[in-house]
Design an enzyme around this catalytic site. Sequence first.
Site, short mmCIF file in Angstrom:
data_model
loop_
_atom_site.label_atom_id
_atom_site.label_comp_id
_atom_site.label_asym_id
_atom_site.label_seq_id
_atom_site.Cartn_x
_atom_site.Cartn_y
_atom_site.Cartn_z
N GLU A 160 -53.51 -7.16 -54.02
CA GLU A 160 -53.15 -6.25 -55.11
C GLU A 160 -51.80 -6.62 -55.73
O GLU A 160 -50.76 -6.15 -55.26
CB GLU A 160 -53.10 -4.80 -54.61
CG GLU A 160 -52.73 -3.81 -55.71
CD GLU A 160 -52.67 -2.36 -55.24
OE1 GLU A 160 -52.36 -1.49 -56.07
OE2 GLU A 160 -52.91 -2.10 -54.04
N LYS A 212 -57.33 -6.90 -56.56
CA LYS A 212 -57.09 -5.56 -57.09
C LYS A 212 -55.93 -5.62 -58.07
O LYS A 212 -54.78 -5.39 -57.71
CB LYS A 212 -56.79 -4.57 -55.96
CG LYS A 212 -56.53 -3.15 -56.47
CD LYS A 212 -56.38 -2.13 -55.35
CE LYS A 212 -56.04 -0.75 -55.91
NZ LYS A 212 -56.00 0.31 -54.89
#
Length: 354
Positions: free
Chosen positions: A185, A227
Site C-alpha cells: 500500500e 493497494k
Amino acid sequence: MPTPMPTSTPTSTATSTAQALVAPGKGLLAADESLPTMTKRLARIGVESTEATRLALRELLFTTPGLEEHVSGVILFDETIRQRTSGGALVPELLAGAGIVPGIKVDRGTVPLAGSPGEVVTQGLDGLRERLAEYAALGARFAKWRAVLRIDTGLPTPACVHANAHALARHAALAQEAGLVPVVEPEVLMDGSHSLERCAEVTAQVLREVYAELAGQRVALDATLLKPSMVLPGTLSPETEHLEDHVVAGRTVAVLRDTVPASVPGIVFLSGGQSPQQATARLDALNKLAAPQPWQLSFSYGRALQAPVLDAWRGDPANTAAAQAVLAERARLTGAARAGRYHRDKEPAAPVAG
C-alpha cells in the site's frame, strides 16, 4: 546491470489466495484501524473506545449476514486478531468460517524521515519475521504494509520515495517467506492543492520505485496485491469542485498501465478521504472503461464501508440489525461497482437509528 528478476516461489496456496481476494464482485474490508484512529471514529458517534466497544463494532461488521457475497477478505489489527467473539470463536476463525479470508496489518505506523522535513517513513521491519509467523499461526493469510507520501513543493523527495518503497518490498519478501500474500500500500495523500496531473506524476514515480524494489527483493508478483490511492487532485485544488468520475478513472488506469506489471492479480484501491459515494462511483468508472485491464480492479475500503455503519449503530446494541443492513447494502453497491454496474441514483436514504 539489469534488475534481477524475482525468484521467490510462494506456494500455490498463496497465489490462489491472492486471486480469491480479487474474485469478481468482491474486495476487502479494511478493519485495521490503530487504537488512536479507532478512538477518533468512536468519539465521533459519542462512544468511548475500550477493548469491549472496539470488539463490539468489529463483531457487528464481521457477522453481517451475507457479507461474504461481496467481501472476500478483512484486514485486521493486532488487537483484533487475538480477540474472541461473544460466541467464543477467535476472530480469524469466525471470518474463515464465513468464507472470508483473514488478513493483518503488520506495519507499526510512520515516523519522521531523517533529513527530510515534512516526510515520514513506515516502521516495523524489526522483528517482522517473527510477527508474521505468529500471525500465520493465528490464521492470517495475507499481510498489509502502508507507506504514506505527501505532495507539496519539492515533495515527495527521491529519498522518501526510495525509503518507503524499500520498506514495502522488504515486508513483501518476508510475508511471502511466511506463506502470506503481501498487500503493498503506497498511499499518495489527497491533502494539499496539487493538480490531477501532479498526482499522476507522483503516483507513477512512486509505483515505478515500488516495483523496482519488489524485483530487487525477489518478490513473486503473482502472489501479491497492490493497494494504491486513485489519481486525484488535492482536496484544496479547484479541480475537485467539478471533477468527473470518468476523468479520475481514465487518468488512474493510464498511470497503472505504465507502471504495474500484468502478473499482479489485482489492484485494491483505498478510499482515502473520499465519501462512500465517491469511492464507489469512481471504482465503478474504473470498471466501466472499455479497454480490458490485465489485473482485477477492486477495493480495500475502510471508512467508505464503515462510516455509514457507525452512524447507524452509535454504540447501541438495539441498532445492530439496522447497522448491519447498512453495511450489507454498502458492500452490495461496492460489489456492483466491481462490474461497472453501480448507479448513484439508487443510493439508499440515510438510516434513522433507533
